[in-house]
Scaffold this active site. Structure first.
Site, PDB file in Angstrom:
ATOM      1  N   TYR A 245     -17.003 -15.609 -56.153  1.00 52.49           N
ATOM      2  CA  TYR A 245     -17.643 -14.458 -55.495  1.00 52.49           C
ATOM      3  C   TYR A 245     -16.597 -13.480 -54.970  1.00 52.49           C
ATOM      4  CZ  TYR A 245     -19.867 -11.942 -51.605  1.00 52.49           C
ATOM      5  OH  TYR A 245     -20.293 -10.970 -50.737  1.00 52.49           O
TER       6      TYR A 245
HETATM    7  N1  LIG Z   1     -24.600 -11.062 -45.896  1.00 56.25           N
HETATM    8  C1  LIG Z   1     -23.287 -11.138 -45.789  1.00 56.25           C
HETATM    9  O1  LIG Z   1     -22.745 -11.892 -44.969  1.00 56.25           O
HETATM   10  C2  LIG Z   1     -22.398 -10.298 -46.668  1.00 56.25           C
HETATM   11  C3  LIG Z   1     -21.038 -10.239 -46.356  1.00 56.25           C
HETATM   12  C4  LIG Z   1     -20.194  -9.480 -47.160  1.00 56.25           C
HETATM   13  C5  LIG Z   1     -20.708  -8.778 -48.224  1.00 56.25           C
HETATM   14  N2  LIG Z   1     -22.035  -8.863 -48.510  1.00 56.25           N
HETATM   15  C6  LIG Z   1     -22.527  -8.094 -49.655  1.00 56.25           C
HETATM   16  O2  LIG Z   1     -23.536  -7.205 -49.216  1.00 56.25           O
HETATM   17  C7  LIG Z   1     -24.440  -6.961 -50.277  1.00 56.25           C
HETATM   18  C8  LIG Z   1     -25.861  -7.203 -49.777  1.00 56.25           C
HETATM   19  O3  LIG Z   1     -25.952  -8.549 -49.344  1.00 56.25           O
HETATM   20  P1  LIG Z   1     -27.166  -9.085 -48.444  1.00 56.25           P
HETATM   21  O4  LIG Z   1     -26.602 -10.113 -47.552  1.00 56.25           O
HETATM   22  O5  LIG Z   1     -27.920  -7.956 -47.883  1.00 56.25           O
HETATM   23  O6  LIG Z   1     -28.022  -9.834 -49.577  1.00 56.25           O
HETATM   24  P2  LIG Z   1     -29.555 -10.253 -49.630  1.00 56.25           P
HETATM   25  O7  LIG Z   1     -30.201 -10.184 -48.297  1.00 56.25           O
HETATM   26  O8  LIG Z   1     -29.564 -11.536 -50.375  1.00 56.25           O
HETATM   27  O9  LIG Z   1     -30.194  -9.099 -50.539  1.00 56.25           O
HETATM   28  C9  LIG Z   1     -29.706  -8.918 -51.830  1.00 56.25           C
HETATM   29  C10 LIG Z   1     -30.313  -7.677 -52.437  1.00 56.25           C
HETATM   30  O10 LIG Z   1     -29.736  -7.523 -53.748  1.00 56.25           O
HETATM   31  C11 LIG Z   1     -30.758  -7.586 -54.730  1.00 56.25           C
HETATM   32  N3  LIG Z   1     -30.292  -8.371 -55.854  1.00 56.25           N
HETATM   33  C12 LIG Z   1     -29.718  -9.610 -55.840  1.00 56.25           C
HETATM   34  N4  LIG Z   1     -29.480 -10.037 -57.079  1.00 56.25           N
HETATM   35  C13 LIG Z   1     -29.916  -9.049 -57.898  1.00 56.25           C
HETATM   36  C14 LIG Z   1     -29.978  -8.907 -59.308  1.00 56.25           C
HETATM   37  N5  LIG Z   1     -29.544  -9.858 -60.152  1.00 56.25           N
HETATM   38  N6  LIG Z   1     -30.499  -7.757 -59.812  1.00 56.25           N
HETATM   39  C15 LIG Z   1     -30.941  -6.782 -59.000  1.00 56.25           C
HETATM   40  N7  LIG Z   1     -30.924  -6.867 -57.656  1.00 56.25           N
HETATM   41  C16 LIG Z   1     -30.423  -7.990 -57.125  1.00 56.25           C
HETATM   42  C17 LIG Z   1     -31.961  -8.246 -54.071  1.00 56.25           C
HETATM   43  O11 LIG Z   1     -33.161  -7.804 -54.686  1.00 56.25           O
HETATM   44  P3  LIG Z   1     -34.590  -8.549 -54.391  1.00 56.25           P
HETATM   45  O12 LIG Z   1     -34.934  -8.262 -52.953  1.00 56.25           O
HETATM   46  O13 LIG Z   1     -35.573  -7.930 -55.331  1.00 56.25           O
HETATM   47  O14 LIG Z   1     -34.356 -10.007 -54.632  1.00 56.25           O
HETATM   48  C18 LIG Z   1     -31.803  -7.768 -52.618  1.00 56.25           C
HETATM   49  O15 LIG Z   1     -32.385  -6.508 -52.451  1.00 56.25           O
HETATM   50  C19 LIG Z   1     -24.033  -7.878 -51.424  1.00 56.25           C
HETATM   51  O16 LIG Z   1     -23.255  -7.157 -52.352  1.00 56.25           O
HETATM   52  C20 LIG Z   1     -23.180  -8.920 -50.735  1.00 56.25           C
HETATM   53  O17 LIG Z   1     -22.242  -9.512 -51.601  1.00 56.25           O
HETATM   54  C21 LIG Z   1     -22.898  -9.598 -47.749  1.00 56.25           C
END
Ligand SMILES: NC(=O)c1ccc[n+]([C@@H]2O[C@H](COP(=O)([O-])OP(=O)(O)OC[C@H]3O[C@@H](n4cnc5c(N)ncnc54)[C@H](OP(=O)(O)O)[C@@H]3O)[C@@H](O)[C@H]2O)c1
Length: 250
Positions: A156
């Site tokens: 990742y």
């Molecule tokens: N949470 C953390 O601690 C954290 C830290 C650092 C970076 N990030 C980054 O921040 C970003 C958002 O993360 P989050 O924590 O908000 O994630 P999340 O709550 O799991 O939400 C993920 C979002 O991405 C969409 N998604 C996931 N896989 C997909 C696919 N194959 N095709 C199209 N859409 C897809 C999902 O769509 P659906 O709703 O339709 O499933 C959802 O809207 C990501 O890039 C993640 O790597 C997160």
């Protein structure tokens, strides 16, 4: 009039989590927001409703990332609803397999790269054809690319390292058009992605202890940084990796 009135934004993965907060923030600032999602239509419609309840405009579009033709499918859906683009936020992502190198198989490696690296690369490639001069591209990275404190998220983290490179190299190419390209790098944020370990007593306490601000980050903490990077106020910031970890890397 908001700072983004008259602008159109696309936020990938904005049905939930960090993306939803970004969509809400950009909508509050006056942008028309394309709320992209994968399979969770109810969540995306809830994001649209929140933007509209705050006085903004938004519409939902679906496209699965990480499959052949994903970027084309996304932009076809976008083009049917919008007239041009000013702000692209590459946010959709997955944490993929949670294993150190020994437990990471080829299929899992390819999958997380397909969603987190390949998809935003080609979404951006086609986005560059649409984005107006003076536009903004914001890529959501992770603090792990500089923090290296999660060996079980090696693949990742590598996907996001590539996003950091995309950010700096593309910033050089697009600068003459007044388009800025920046990366926002969150630490652990309270979303569905990491709920299984973060929303435990130990996980919560350990995460809060990493930040000098002594708390766990929230989606709006990240979204407000994106709000700045999407605005005219950030016009002299490009190619940068913005720490959104609450100081956890200090
Ligand atoms: N949470 C953390 O601690 C954290 C830290 C650092 C970076 N990030 C980054 O921040 C970003 C958002 O993360 P989050 O924590 O908000 O994630 P999340 O709550 O799991 O939400 C993920 C979002 O991405 C969409 N998604 C996931 N896989 C997909 C696919 N194959 N095709 C199209 N859409 C897809 C999902 O769509 P659906 O709703 O339709 O499933 C959802 O809207 C990501 O890039 C993640 O790597 C997160």
């Amino acid at each position: 009039m908001g700072a983004l009135t008259g602008k159109t934004a696309l936020v990938t993965g904005s049905g939930r989590g960090i993306g939803r907060a970004i969509a809400e923030r950009l909508g509050r600032d006056g942008a028309q927001v394309a709320v992209h999602y994968n399979g969770n239509a109810d969540a995306a419609e809830e994001t649209v409703a929140r933007v509209e309840a705050a006085g903004g405009t938004a519409f939902a579009i679906s496209a699965t990332m990480g499959v052949p033709g994903d970027a084309e499918a996304l932009w076809t859906a976008f083009d049917a609803r919008a007239d041009g683009l000013d702000i692209l936020v590459n946010n959709a992502g997955t944490d993929g397999i949670r294993e150190p190198i020994a437990g990471t198989d080829e299929e899992s490696f390819d999958r997380v790269f397909a969603v987190n690296t390949r998809a935003p690369f080609f979404v951006t490639k086609l986005g560059v054809e649409r984005i107006r001069d003076g536009g903004r591209i914001v890529n959501v990275s992770t603090g792990l690319t500089r923090g290296a404190y999660a060996p079980n998220l090696l693949a990742y983290t590598m996907t996001k390292g590539a996003i950091d490179v995309l950010t700096s190299v593309l910033a050089k190419e697009l600068g003459p058009r007044g388009i800025t390209v920046n990366a926002v790098a969150p630490g652990a944020i309270d979303t569905d992605m990491n709920a299984d370990w973060l929303r435990t007593d130990d996980g919560w306490a350990a995460t809060a202890a990493r930040s000098p601000l002594a708390r766990v980050g929230t989606p709006p903490d990240v979204a407000d940084i994106v709000g700045f990077l999407a605005s005219e106020d950030s016009r002299w910031v490009t190619g940068q990796w913005i720490d959104a970890t609450g100081g956890a890397l200090l």
